[in-house]
Write an enzyme that holds these catalytic residues in place. Structure first.
Site, PDB file in Angstrom:
ATOM      1  N   ASP A 126       0.882  -1.171   0.000  1.00  0.00           N
ATOM      2  CA  ASP A 126       0.000   0.000   0.000  1.00  0.00           C
ATOM      3  C   ASP A 126       0.919   1.220   0.000  1.00  0.00           C
ATOM      4  O   ASP A 126       1.661   1.440   0.971  1.00  0.00           O
ATOM      5  CB  ASP A 126      -0.892  -0.018   1.250  1.00  0.00           C
ATOM      6  CG  ASP A 126      -1.870   1.159   1.281  1.00  0.00           C
ATOM      7  OD1 ASP A 126      -1.570   2.218   0.685  1.00  0.00           O
ATOM      8  OD2 ASP A 126      -2.924   1.023   1.917  1.00  0.00           O
ATOM      9  N   TYR A 140      -7.465  15.735  -9.181  1.00  0.00           N
ATOM     10  CA  TYR A 140      -6.652  14.774  -9.939  1.00  0.00           C
ATOM     11  C   TYR A 140      -5.591  15.514 -10.775  1.00  0.00           C
ATOM     12  O   TYR A 140      -4.422  15.122 -10.813  1.00  0.00           O
ATOM     13  CB  TYR A 140      -7.586  13.962 -10.836  1.00  0.00           C
ATOM     14  CG  TYR A 140      -6.939  12.878 -11.643  1.00  0.00           C
ATOM     15  CD1 TYR A 140      -6.596  11.665 -11.050  1.00  0.00           C
ATOM     16  CD2 TYR A 140      -6.677  13.040 -13.001  1.00  0.00           C
ATOM     17  CE1 TYR A 140      -6.011  10.649 -11.805  1.00  0.00           C
ATOM     18  CE2 TYR A 140      -6.105  12.036 -13.753  1.00  0.00           C
ATOM     19  CZ  TYR A 140      -5.770  10.843 -13.144  1.00  0.00           C
ATOM     20  OH  TYR A 140      -5.190   9.847 -13.896  1.00  0.00           O
ATOM     21  N   THR A 148     -10.868   1.384 -18.019  1.00  0.00           N
ATOM     22  CA  THR A 148     -10.579   0.701 -16.749  1.00  0.00           C
ATOM     23  C   THR A 148     -11.649   1.127 -15.744  1.00  0.00           C
ATOM     24  O   THR A 148     -12.488   1.973 -16.037  1.00  0.00           O
ATOM     25  CB  THR A 148      -9.208   1.117 -16.176  1.00  0.00           C
ATOM     26  OG1 THR A 148      -9.261   2.521 -15.868  1.00  0.00           O
ATOM     27  CG2 THR A 148      -8.061   0.842 -17.110  1.00  0.00           C
TER      28      THR A 148
HETATM   29  P1  NAP Z   1      -7.686   1.389 -11.745  1.00  0.00           P
HETATM   30  O1  NAP Z   1      -8.158   0.257 -12.584  1.00  0.00           O
HETATM   31  O2  NAP Z   1      -8.631   2.049 -10.807  1.00  0.00           O
HETATM   32  O3  NAP Z   1      -6.393   0.878 -10.960  1.00  0.00           O
HETATM   33  C1  NAP Z   1      -5.777   1.656  -9.968  1.00  0.00           C
HETATM   34  C2  NAP Z   1      -4.851   0.758  -9.205  1.00  0.00           C
HETATM   35  O4  NAP Z   1      -4.216   1.550  -8.191  1.00  0.00           O
HETATM   36  C3  NAP Z   1      -5.579  -0.389  -8.473  1.00  0.00           C
HETATM   37  O5  NAP Z   1      -4.791  -1.535  -8.521  1.00  0.00           O
HETATM   38  C4  NAP Z   1      -5.692   0.144  -7.062  1.00  0.00           C
HETATM   39  O6  NAP Z   1      -5.800  -0.854  -6.066  1.00  0.00           O
HETATM   40  C5  NAP Z   1      -4.331   0.830  -6.965  1.00  0.00           C
HETATM   41  N1  NAP Z   1      -4.231   1.688  -5.786  1.00  0.00           N
HETATM   42  C6  NAP Z   1      -5.001   2.726  -5.412  1.00  0.00           C
HETATM   43  N2  NAP Z   1      -4.589   3.211  -4.230  1.00  0.00           N
HETATM   44  C7  NAP Z   1      -3.519   2.467  -3.839  1.00  0.00           C
HETATM   45  C8  NAP Z   1      -2.659   2.468  -2.727  1.00  0.00           C
HETATM   46  N3  NAP Z   1      -2.823   3.331  -1.714  1.00  0.00           N
HETATM   47  N4  NAP Z   1      -1.642   1.570  -2.668  1.00  0.00           N
HETATM   48  C9  NAP Z   1      -1.469   0.695  -3.673  1.00  0.00           C
HETATM   49  N5  NAP Z   1      -2.276   0.602  -4.739  1.00  0.00           N
HETATM   50  C10 NAP Z   1      -3.282   1.496  -4.829  1.00  0.00           C
HETATM   51  O7  NAP Z   1      -7.128   2.575 -12.629  1.00  0.00           O
HETATM   52  P2  NAP Z   1      -6.220   2.621 -13.940  1.00  0.00           P
HETATM   53  O8  NAP Z   1      -6.993   3.310 -14.977  1.00  0.00           O
HETATM   54  O9  NAP Z   1      -5.615   1.297 -14.233  1.00  0.00           O
HETATM   55  O10 NAP Z   1      -5.098   3.657 -13.460  1.00  0.00           O
HETATM   56  C11 NAP Z   1      -3.724   3.330 -13.321  1.00  0.00           C
HETATM   57  C12 NAP Z   1      -2.910   4.592 -13.394  1.00  0.00           C
HETATM   58  O11 NAP Z   1      -3.122   5.230 -14.655  1.00  0.00           O
HETATM   59  C13 NAP Z   1      -3.272   5.646 -12.339  1.00  0.00           C
HETATM   60  O12 NAP Z   1      -2.119   6.262 -11.866  1.00  0.00           O
HETATM   61  C14 NAP Z   1      -4.111   6.628 -13.117  1.00  0.00           C
HETATM   62  O13 NAP Z   1      -4.110   7.907 -12.540  1.00  0.00           O
HETATM   63  C15 NAP Z   1      -3.416   6.598 -14.459  1.00  0.00           C
HETATM   64  N6  NAP Z   1      -4.247   7.079 -15.573  1.00  0.00           N
HETATM   65  C16 NAP Z   1      -5.345   6.411 -15.941  1.00  0.00           C
HETATM   66  C17 NAP Z   1      -6.089   6.905 -16.997  1.00  0.00           C
HETATM   67  C18 NAP Z   1      -7.326   6.192 -17.490  1.00  0.00           C
HETATM   68  O14 NAP Z   1      -7.950   6.690 -18.422  1.00  0.00           O
HETATM   69  N7  NAP Z   1      -7.703   5.055 -16.934  1.00  0.00           N
HETATM   70  C19 NAP Z   1      -5.717   8.087 -17.644  1.00  0.00           C
HETATM   71  C20 NAP Z   1      -4.559   8.752 -17.230  1.00  0.00           C
HETATM   72  C21 NAP Z   1      -3.822   8.230 -16.185  1.00  0.00           C
HETATM   73  P3  NAP Z   1      -7.245  -1.414  -5.576  1.00  0.00           P
HETATM   74  O15 NAP Z   1      -7.666  -2.418  -6.590  1.00  0.00           O
HETATM   75  O16 NAP Z   1      -6.944  -1.977  -4.237  1.00  0.00           O
HETATM   76  O17 NAP Z   1      -8.171  -0.230  -5.536  1.00  0.00           O
END
Ligand code: NAP
Length: 341
Positions: free
Chosen positions: A94, A233, A272
């Protein structure tokens, strides 16, 4: 306007097609600086983009440490990748919990002695569509910015020396672009200081996010000149982008053979949980630039921001700098106000 959007969509789709093709081209032997002994850690990799980055890195032949704050969910995700024949280990992590980070550091030291790649992917965003609530702003800034910083500080001492250099990749967002035309900090002077490596400090980044959070707490943030879209964000990712540039500068002093390259990228709008699966990009494409950056053949790329395998300028645009100089000169000459640049 509609035509511009349509052209932008066409350009993006064409680029994604090119990237899909590029992904099918195997790395040649002389490009592959890594092996099975190369250890890559991906935070928040139990699902979404993080899981896909872990999968792609392992498919390229690295040993990947999949991490998750939830032990059971992480074990299950790891099992899926292992059943696909990939070298993937698991450990709970975490990024907001100092004791979890310490246990992880100890385990890495004992198990692998160190790592070669760190992908800071863990992140949260609680707004979708046109929502712009700051109810969770403290959590968003803590996870996205301080979580990334916590992991960089904890893992730098564990980054193994190598000729190719160790790599840190921060998964960030275009929403945190300092010099973006829209959705940016209005205060030109602050933007300039954050964008200039001579004035950029960790203290300045921390103070910027603290000012935002203070305004959230006292209800004045709407008139604070913060980015207009997904404000909490955007501020958190702006801090990640600035910290990436700062760390690249700090780490550039390291001698040859002990280099650590640090870059960040925007995965695009990805299908996602974070976007409610409303994105326009698959996780495979969303993970692509992060994996590409982690594996860049031996060349010193550091402190940069990428999207779709291309560098995007992070700093304040030239016209911003010119405008700032004119305003400072004018304030000095006409009003007798001396503003420190
Ligand atoms: P996601 O499916 O919601 O995955 C987020 C991941 O981060 C999950 O595994 C979550 O764990 C984990 N997490 C959150 N808080 C945490 C903590 N305190 N310690 C460890 N793990 C933690 O989102 P995603 O879209 O794959 O996003 C991944 C990255 O891409 C993020 O940094 C996001 O800001 C960036 N991003 C995403 C997008 C998009 O369009 N999706 C666009 C730009 C940037 P849990 O499963 O336990 O919640």
């Amino acid at each position: 306007m509609g035509g511009n959007k349509e052209r932008a969509r066409e350009r993006r789709e064409q680029r994604l097609q090119e990237i899909s093709l590029l992904r099918t081209i195997p790395y040649s032997d002389h490009q592959r600086w890594w092996s099975k002994e190369t250890i890559a850690v991906v935070t928040g990799s139990n699902r979404g983009i993080g899981f896909e980055i872990a999968r792609q890195l392992a498919a390229h032949g690295l040993t990947v440490v999949l991490t998750s704050r939830d032990e059971c969910v992480g074990q299950e995700a790891t099992r899926v990748l292992r059943e696909g024949g990939l070298d993937v280990a698991f450990h709970q992590l975490d990024v907001l919990d100092p004791s979890s980070i310490q246990l992880f550091v100890d385990w890495i030291r004992q198990t692998y002695e160190g790592i070669h790649v760190l992908v800071n992917n863990a992140g949260v965003n609680f707004n979708v569509g046109s929502d712009n609530s700051v109810e969770s702003a403290h959590m968003v800034v803590a996870t996205n910015y301080y979580g990334t910083k916590n992991m960089i500080k904890a893992m730098i001492p564990l980054m193994r020396p190598s000729a190719a250099g160790a790599r840190i990749v921060n998964v960030s967002s275009r929403l945190g672009k300092l010099g973006g035309r829209r959705n940016r900090i209005e205060d030109l002077n602050l933007r300039r200081k954050l964008g200039d490596l001579d004035t950029l400090t960790e203290e300045l980044i921390d103070r910027t996010v603290a000012t935002f959070l203070q305004q959230v707490d006292d209800g004045t943030w709407t008139s604070g000149g913060w980015p207009q879209t997904f404000t909490d964000y955007s501020v958190s990712k702006l801090a990640v982008n600035a910290y990436t540039r700062l760390m690249a500068k700090i780490l550039s002093d390291r001698p040859e053979g002990e280099k650590i390259y640090v870059n960040c990228y925007c995965p695009g709008w990805v299908k996602t949980a974070m976007t409610g699966w409303a994105g326009n990009i698959s996780v495979e494409d969303g993970a692509d630039t992060g994996v590409w950056l982690a594996l860049l053949p031996d060349q010193a790329v550091t402190g940069k921001f990428f999207a779709e395998r291309r560098e995007i300028c992070l700093a304040v645009r030239r016209d911003d700098r010119a405008l700032a100089s004119i305003i400072l000169w004018w304030a000095h000459e006409k009003l007798g106000i001396s503003v420190k640049g």
